[in-house]
Design a protein around this motif. Structure first.
Motif, PDB file in Angstrom:
ATOM      1  N   ASP A  85       0.869  -1.172  -0.072  1.00 49.29           N
ATOM      2  CA  ASP A  85       0.046   0.020   0.167  1.00 49.29           C
ATOM      3  C   ASP A  85       0.788   1.093   0.068  1.00 49.29           C
ATOM      4  O   ASP A  85       0.444   2.157  -0.734  1.00 49.29           O
ATOM      5  N   GLN A 140      -9.725   2.727  12.664  1.00 47.66           N
ATOM      6  CA  GLN A 140      -9.898   1.491  13.453  1.00 47.66           C
ATOM      7  C   GLN A 140      -9.130   0.345  12.748  1.00 47.66           C
ATOM      8  O   GLN A 140      -9.134  -0.675  13.208  1.00 47.66           O
ATOM      9  N   ASN A 141      -8.513   0.761  11.759  1.00 46.30           N
ATOM     10  CA  ASN A 141      -7.807  -0.258  10.993  1.00 46.30           C
ATOM     11  C   ASN A 141      -6.193  -0.589  11.611  1.00 46.30           C
ATOM     12  O   ASN A 141      -5.647   0.203  11.873  1.00 46.30           O
ATOM     13  N   LYS A 143      -2.820  -1.663  10.529  1.00 47.81           N
ATOM     14  CA  LYS A 143      -1.882  -1.932   9.441  1.00 47.81           C
ATOM     15  C   LYS A 143      -0.664  -2.700   9.902  1.00 47.81           C
ATOM     16  O   LYS A 143      -0.168  -2.473  11.027  1.00 47.81           O
ATOM     17  N   ASN A 159      -1.020  -4.028   2.316  1.00 46.77           N
ATOM     18  CA  ASN A 159      -2.722  -4.050   2.361  1.00 46.77           C
ATOM     19  C   ASN A 159      -3.077  -5.339   3.202  1.00 46.77           C
ATOM     20  O   ASN A 159      -2.884  -6.431   3.031  1.00 46.77           O
ATOM     21  N   THR A 160      -3.388  -4.816   4.156  1.00 45.09           N
ATOM     22  CA  THR A 160      -4.024  -5.729   5.509  1.00 45.09           C
ATOM     23  C   THR A 160      -4.799  -6.851   4.794  1.00 45.09           C
ATOM     24  O   THR A 160      -4.426  -7.912   5.121  1.00 45.09           O
ATOM     25  N   SER A 161      -5.692  -6.442   4.182  1.00 42.35           N
ATOM     26  CA  SER A 161      -6.703  -7.585   3.788  1.00 42.35           C
ATOM     27  C   SER A 161      -6.053  -8.426   2.498  1.00 42.35           C
ATOM     28  O   SER A 161      -6.446  -9.789   2.596  1.00 42.35           O
TER      29      SER A 161
END
Lengths: 494, 451
Positions: A85, A140-141, A143, A159-161
């Motif tokens: 990211d 809230q994310n 990383k 990109n966490t997902s």
């Protein structure tokens, strides 16, 4: 006798049942423990392997990400790699080299991320601290940031997902180690199930292993649960089933044995009952024959030697027949336990004469001399019929089986305060050691003796039972020359 | 609110100058895309710093030869959790059967199902044996929980196996429930969508019934430039699948990358409809694909520095790269945008491009519409109603003034939202509203008006 042997069979059966059952239980228990141990061991190993694979997988990331320290690589990968990211590269003075921007927020971010680096990691020697992961919370994310320090400092925001997607893809090609009775789950850092294998509705588990994952999945855990009891129980059930089978087999065999024995006993009982009745029927006429025969011998003055001999033979044979019948009747009485003693006070000397009188003529003909040494001359309390019966059995055995003897030695002495002992020693072939135990069994006859025509095989057994009834015993004594029996009787009042 | 600011900007009349055609491809009649690049107004007021809009319209040309459609590389991702059992599953299977009947042996198909975990039932491969595929479909039974994240992931990876510029790479997700295994927050799925979008894989999401999370499903689709459908009744699944395939087959261009380089102190502020704040002089935006006859636009709010009267300002250079699916080639388009300055407000108004204006209004109304939903979610019924009414009134007014068919079509949607703010069946209305908002935002071609 009958009742006893049935009890014996029952006890034997119960005991076997108990032993087999206990062994079965023990074995099944042991097997369950073993299954559980194997399960735990296997699970631990598999989990360790999974962790090891995971570590290798994460290391492959490190290698891939480390390339980003070269700016040209960053530019190329930023566009094409969905995993990346944001990349920040700083020089050794912590000035932003990439991206080339004056945007204040990017610089602020760089300053913020620098704080996550472990202190003292600039030391080149402590190589372990030159790269790592930290989790950065943006709104809230969460990383995941990878950092690496060489001559430059590299930060890669993933990109966490996509990282999780890659992780899932990787997990999905790992071998599934679970079964219907086990469950493996990866829990993320907030405790949600991230990925799972096996039975997610496992209600109880006796194996529950939890392992923590390494960064970037710090705070994540691997949880393995298994219900080995079901596994063990199923094998245990099988085990118990087979043992039950064995128990059933034993029960059936025992029952069959019991049945056979019962039948045999029934048959014997019927035979004995028949013999008993016949004997009773025979006894009355025989008594008359003896009575009149002996009367005739005493009263008639028969000159004719041959007629006299004939009469003597008649009397002897009827006496013998009488003994046989008495044996049979006594045997039945003893079996039924309803023979009562009828003691009388009597001098042993006269008793002895009465006992051996019927044999004197026969022994004389056979050339056997009875040598008696009597040390008892006072009165004894004795059942005359029982004593005569025992002696008759012993002496008739000599007549039948030891008739080659020249001499029969009889030693009568007081054995203890209450008992007298009568030892009878013949010079016949004797009794082989092996068969010494069996001669007292009812209806047992020595194999050798089959050539002999007469004999029921009841004599010694009855004699011993009668002796025991009379508070004594009849035993075979070791002897080098012929057979030697010792008869003891309780004949003195305390 | 922002609307007032926009209106104030739009009230200023400007003249409009269109960018010139690039000599290479974009003026070629056979090209898949038509471009229209320009400012909301061709003229701006001189002597002051002001907000304005730069607009890029891209229209997909109708595919000339109908028979020649792009090859599809589709992963069907089917939720087979317990809630899908019965009628829903039967309809889903029938929808798949219909979909397969429209595909041919050149298309690549894969099938992923998920419950407690995701399984690739049919790994990506050309569809050689549709009957075999349907046999596999028929073995599916509904059971377990909802590992949505894993399902989408596996679908994405299956598509990735045969990823190609000349294929339409797509994941079609059908779900009726809330994700309860794995990441399940809308922003997490949005990020997954973004990651797949970056790989030129679009995820179209079909929300079935009233039990799914519409925020999650719209964001997943939105960030990957896929479609989103709300299907209340499973009977309509086949129709939706059909519509989705229609889109897939009508793709004329893919991987559209729009590169805008601002010049002369003009600063981009934001892309309308997106939250990101822009920095620097360069803006890069992407569309995953454009369908035949679909019109998409990219509108940027920009800040123009003060300039003297009659000055011609070069605002930006626009470069568009894309894969022309119709011709099977890599294409590009270049444009430059300029704006003139005047001191007459009338001229500014005259130069106004009503279509761009409609785009701006449409986007803004949609953003307010989302705010209405947010207020309603917080339980602020009064606030939501007030804002909703204001929004609707503004839309009606502007639709009449501009006579824009686009805005007129939007009235129906905003009316529906306004009528249902206090509805007892807000859950259903919300799903419909989300679908509508999504269609507006992403310029989705088919708005079936399934209310």
């Amino acid at each position: 006798m009958h009742v006893k042997s049935e009890w014996l069979l029952l006890i034997l059966f119960t005991f076997t049942l108990f032993i087999v059952g206990w062994l079965g239980y023990k074995l099944a228990d042991q097997q369950e423990q073993q299954v559980k141990m194997e399960q735990i061991h296997g699970s631990e190993q598999t989990l360790a392997l999974l962790q090891q694979n995971l570590q290798a997988y994460i290391n492959s990331y490190h290698q891939q990400l480390n390339k980003l320290i070269v700016i040209d690589e960053v530019k190329m990968m930023m566009d094409s790699n969905p995993l990346i990211d944001q990349v920040l590269v700083m020089d050794s003075d912590q000035n932003l080299v990439f991206p080339e921007t004056s945007f204040a927020r990017t610089h602020a971010l760089g300053a913020q991320w620098l704080k996550y680096l472990p202190v003292g990691s600039s030391d080149q020697k402590s190589g372990r601290l030159n790269s790592g992961w930290f989790t950065w919370h943006n709104n809230q994310n969460s990383k995941y940031i990878y950092w690496m320090r060489a001559d430059r400092i590299l930060f890669v925001e993933l990109n966490t997902s996509m990282l999780l997607a890659e992780f899932i893809r990787w997990l999905s090609v790992q071998p599934d180690i679970t079964t219907e009775r086990s469950y493996l789950a990866i829990k993320d850092n907030v405790g949600r199930t991230f990925y799972q294998w096996g039975n997610s509705e496992l209600t109880r588990a006796n194996i529950d292993i939890q392992k923590n994952l390494e960064p970037p999945f710090a705070g994540w855990s691997l949880r393995y649960q298994s219900d080995a009891t079901i596994l063990a129980a199923s094998s245990k059930n099988l085990f118990i089933l087979s043992w039950l089978g064995i128990l059933l087999l034993i029960s059936v065999i025992t029952w069959l044995l019991y049945k056979a024995r019962k039948k045999e006993q029934q048959e014997t009982k019927h035979k004995l009952s028949f013999i008993n009745k016949v004997s009773h029927e025979l006894k009355t006429p025989l008594t008359n024959i003896r009575l009149y025969g002996e009367l005739l011998e005493r009263t008639l003055d028969i000159q004719d030697d041959s007629s006299m001999k004939s009469l003597q033979v008649i009397n002897q044979e009827s006496q013998r027949l009488s003994r046989l019948i008495n044996n049979v009747l006594n045997f039945n009485q003893l079996e039924k336990n309803n023979l009562a003693l009828n003691r009388v006070e009597k001098k042993f000397g006269s008793l002895w004469r009465e006992a051996i009188e019927p044999f004197l003529l026969t022994f004389e003909k056979l050339g056997i001399v009875i040598d008696i040494q009597n040390e008892v001359d006072h009165k004894v309390s004795i059942d005359v019929d029982v004593f005569k019966q025992i002696m008759a059995n012993l002496l008739s055995n000599i007549e039948k089986y030891a008739n080659s003897s020249q001499q029969v030695q009889v030693l009568v002495k007081q054995k203890s305060e209450q008992q007298m002992s009568i030892i009878v020693q013949d010079q016949g072939p004797g009794i082989p050691e092996k068969q010494a135990d069996k001669i007292f069994d009812p209806f047992y006859r020595l194999v050798d003796s089959l050539i002999q025509s007469s004999g029921t095989g009841m004599g010694l057994g009855i004699a011993r039972d009668l002796a025991r009834l009379h508070g004594g015993d009849l035993v075979l004594i070791d002897s080098t020359d012929g057979a030697c029996f010792e008869l003891t009787l309780e004949v003195f009042d305390g | 609110m922002k609307i007032k600011q926009i209106l104030s900007v739009l009230a200023i009349h400007l003249t409009f100058t269109s960018g010139a055609c690039d000599i290479n491809d974009s003026c070629n009649q056979a090209s898949a895309l038509d471009f229209n690049v320009g400012m909301s107004s061709g003229q701006l007021l001189a002597g002051q710093s002001q907000k304005a809009y730069l607009n890029i319209d891209i229209t997909g040309r109708p595919s000339l030869i109908k028979a020649k459609r792009p090859q599809a590389n589709i992963a069907f991702v089917l939720d087979k959790s317990g809630s899908m059992s019965g009628h829903k599953m039967i309809q889903a299977k029938q929808a798949l059967e219909m979909a397969v009947s429209r595909l041919n042996s050149q298309d690549i198909v894969s099938l992923v199902v998920y419950d407690d975990t995701a399984k690739v039932l049919w790994p990506a491969a050309t569809l050689q044996s549709p009957s075999q595929f349907l046999k596999t479909v028929n073995t599916i039974y509904a059971d377990g929980s909802t590992a949505l994240f894993a399902g989408v992931t596996q679908g994405g990876y299956e598509v990735r196996k045969y990823l190609a510029d000349n294929k339409v790479n797509r994941v079609v997700l059908l779900s009726d429930g809330i994700a309860n295994v794995g990441p399940s927050e809308p922003h997490e799925l949005a990020e997954l969508g973004r990651a797949f979008g970056k790989q030129h894989i679009s995820i179209s999401t079909i929300g079935l019934g009233l039990g799914y999370n519409e925020d999650l499903m719209t964001q997943l689709a939105g960030y990957s430039d896929g479609n989103h459908y709300f299907v209340e009744n499973a009977d309509k699944l086949a129709k939706v699948f059909d519509s989705e395939l229609g889109d897939v087959f009508s793709v004329v261009a893919q991987d559209i990358e729009i590169n805008i380089n601002f010049k002369n102190g003009v600063k981009p502020i934001r892309i309308l409809g997106k939250d990101d704040t822009l920095s620097g002089q360069q803006v890069v935006s992407k569309f995953n694909q454009i369908y035949g006859e679909q019109k998409r636009h990219l509108t940027l709010e920009i800040m123009v520095p003060p300039n003297a009267k009659d000055f011609q300002l070069a605002v930006a250079d626009v470069a568009v790269k894309y894969h022309d699916v119709v011709n099977g080639i890599q294409s590009s388009h270049r444009d430059s945008v300029t704006v003139a300055f005047t001191d007459e407000a009338e001229k500014v108004e005259e130069s106004q491009d009503s279509e761009v204006f409609a785009n701006v209004i449409s986007t803004q109304v949609n953003e307010v519409s989302k705010e209405v939903v947010r207020l309603r979610d917080q339980g602020d019924l009064e606030g939501a109603t007030t804002l909703g009414r204001r929004n609707l009134e503004l839309l009606e007014q502007e639709a009449e003034r501009t006579d824009s068919p686009k805005l007129k079509a939007q009235i129906k949607k905003e009316q529906y939202l306004f009528d249902n703010i206090g509805s007892s069946n807000w859950n259903k209305a919300r799903k419909q509203v989300r679908e509508d908002q999504y269609a507006t935002e992403n310029q989705q071609t088919d708005s079936d008006g399934d209310q």
